[in-house]
Design a protein around this motif. Structure first.
Motif, PDB file in Angstrom:
ATOM      1  N   TYR A 307      44.981  21.324  10.576  1.00 16.50           N
ATOM      2  CA  TYR A 307      43.943  20.296  10.629  1.00 16.50           C
ATOM      3  C   TYR A 307      44.106  19.405   9.391  1.00 16.50           C
ATOM      4  CZ  TYR A 307      41.777  23.448  14.062  1.00 16.50           C
ATOM      5  OH  TYR A 307      41.526  24.256  15.147  1.00 16.50           O
ATOM      6  N   ILE A 346      40.341  17.759  16.461  1.00 14.84           N
ATOM      7  CA  ILE A 346      40.427  17.413  15.047  1.00 14.84           C
ATOM      8  C   ILE A 346      39.359  16.411  14.634  1.00 14.84           C
ATOM      9  CG2 ILE A 346      42.224  15.695  15.545  1.00 14.84           C
ATOM     10  CD1 ILE A 346      41.757  17.689  12.258  1.00 14.84           C
ATOM     11  N   ARG A 350      36.661  16.980  11.675  1.00  9.91           N
ATOM     12  CA  ARG A 350      36.521  16.056  10.543  1.00  9.91           C
ATOM     13  C   ARG A 350      35.080  15.572  10.411  1.00  9.91           C
ATOM     14  NH1 ARG A 350      41.991  12.797  12.088  1.00  9.91           N
ATOM     15  NH2 ARG A 350      43.478  13.988  10.812  1.00  9.91           N
TER      16      ARG A 350
END
Length: 500
Positions: A307, A346, A350
């Motif tokens: 990631y 992802i 985030r």
């Protein structure tokens, strides 16, 4: 005071635009600009509830707090889950109505719990989080959907379970403790919500902790170090025996980096109950990290893959490691690495990490001079805080304000801060557990020398003295203040400095 290594805001702006070439150019520019502004904006504001504005609600909350205060405090324990189990029985086993992630360890539990909560919420699950101790308000301990329950809901939950608490009190050798009643309230509130998943931090230890009437689908063990040695053991291995008690049959164990003797104990327990283990540094971990405005940019390796470029608005290497643990825990909860091979989305990851706050953990509450709060209360926490301060801030002169509890290893705590404090102002908070300021000063003088120690028994005076000392450098130089030593000290300082 600004953080070190501030990135050029044009660099991420241009990178994001370049990555958006398959989208409408105007939309790409607008979105890139908004992301860059969010990054430059620094960390999210840590939400800590203030006293209720409604006088009637405030009065009712004070009555509940007064009733809870008549019970055993969190430092007086009878190692048993019999009372909390009896309460769960008469409440209809509310803790069995939702899956849970159970967190133990010595340091980093609350920050890790907040990260786990943020990740689960970003994936549209309704969360309940139970953490301790609180920074300013007891209502902080029970959260729903990422926010502390309202004072009204806290009072309502207490009143709902109060008859059952009294029933259990009358049938047990000892009354339910303060922490046991709050644990019962949390589990009942989560069932009533209802939540999709509970994120639960132990109060102390594991095996006989009041929270341990749940069977966590995922058991998280943050770094184990020496704390509460009078109750848990004198080595990390001995302490790990108690903490391993949260590892249940067929669970998944997410294990932060541990001392060898602690790791051996945890792995042995996992084998005994057929639990699956993921270890930081082997199955997951921190790949890279760099200081950024208001926090850090990290690349994490999870159970399902890498990631990259995750912004974490918290300072310190220890918070990056907490993030890796939190990510692995959520992956395990969703079956990544076992039932499914692909990583989590992802962008959602985030977004979740960018929203994280952790009150009283490297929290900046004032500028000119910069005042930072950190709830480090044991030597390991102090070492992590000292390292984080040195990395994230460029103080030319740092003044410490330290108020500690009498049952802590204050010498090693002070020794961890000695290299970074130009001077230290020792004080005491309002807790009955607080170490006397003069007693703390005697230890501080041995560590820092007489000329670097100032004693101000009242915390307001200590803060004023430290700010004055920091300002001696001049308005445009790098003086700062770090308030630390106890969660209670930090919470009271937070209030005095106008936060909450």
């Amino acid at each position: 005071m600004s953080d070190q290594n501030e990135p050029d805001p044009l660099d991420p702006f241009e990178e994001i635009i370049a990555a958006e070439t398959d989208r409408d150019p105007d939309l790409a520019v607008i979105e890139a600009g908004s992301r860059t502004l969010r990054t430059q904006g620094g960390p999210p504001q840590a939400h800590v509830p203030a006293r209720p504005e409604d006088p009637e609600v405030d009065k009712a909350l004070r009555e509940v707090e007064a009733e809870l205060a008549t019970r055993w405090g969190e430092t007086k324990l009878e190692p048993s889950v019999s009372r909390i189990a009896a309460l769960m029985d008469v409440l209809g086993e509310p803790q069995r109505s939702y899956p849970s992630i159970h967190i133990t360890g010595t340091n980093g539990k609350t920050s890790t719990a907040r990260m786990i909560e943020a990740l689960l919420g970003a994936f549209e699950l309704r969360t309940g989080r139970y953490t301790s101790p609180h920074v300013q308000s007891v209502t902080e301990r029970i959260s729903l959907d990422g926010a502390p329950v309202s004072a009204e809901r806290f009072i309502e939950t207490y009143n709902d379970i109060k008859p059952y608490v009294e029933m259990v009190d009358s049938s047990q050798e000892y009354r339910l403790s303060f922490f046991e009643v709050l644990t019962g309230m949390a589990y009942a509130a989560f069932a009533d919500a209802p939540v999709d998943v509970a994120v639960v931090e132990v109060g102390m230890g594991g095996s006989w902790d009041a929270t341990n009437v749940i069977d966590g689908d995922v058991a998280v063990v943050t770094p184990i170090d020496l704390d509460h040695t009078d109750r848990l053991g004198s080595t990390p291995g001995e302490i790990a025996v108690e903490k391993a008690g949260i590892v249940k049959q067929d669970a998944t164990v997410i294990m932060a980096q541990q001392p060898v003797d602690a790791a051996q104990v945890l792995l042995k327990k996992a084998v005994e109950v057929d639990a699956t283990v993921a270890r930081e540094g082997l199955e997951f971990g921190v790949v890279a990290r760099q200081v950024a405005v208001g926090g850090q940019q990290v690349t994490l390796r999870g159970l399902g893959g890498e990631y990259p470029e995750v912004y974490l608005p918290l300072h310190g290497a220890h918070q990056a490691h907490n993030a890796a643990v939190a990510l692995a825990a959520v992956e395990a909860f969703f079956g990544v690495g076992a039932a499914r091979a692909e990583p989590l989305d992802i962008d959602t990851v985030r977004k979740a990490f960018a929203s994280v706050s952790s009150p009283g953990r490297m929290e900046v509450v004032r500028r000119s001079p910069t005042v930072v709060l950190d709830a480090a209360h044991n030597p390991a926490g102090a070492r992590a805080a000292a390292e984080a301060i040195g990395e994230a801030f460029d103080f030319s002169r740092l003044i410490g304000v330290v108020g500690a509890s009498s049952d802590k290893n204050v010498r090693e705590l002070l020794e961890a801060f000695e290299p970074i404090f130009a001077e230290v102002v020792v004080t005491q908070n309002s807790s009955h557990r607080a170490m006397d300021a003069d007693e703390l000063a005697a230890v501080a003088v041995e560590v820092f020398g007489d000329e670097r120690v100032q004693v101000e028994p009242r915390l307001p005076d200590a803060l004023e003295a430290a700010i004055t000392l920091a300002e001696e450098e001049g308005e445009f130089t790098g003086g700062g203040v770090l308030v630390t030593g106890s969660v209670i000290t930090v919470g009271e300082a937070r209030l005095l400095l106008g936060k909450g």
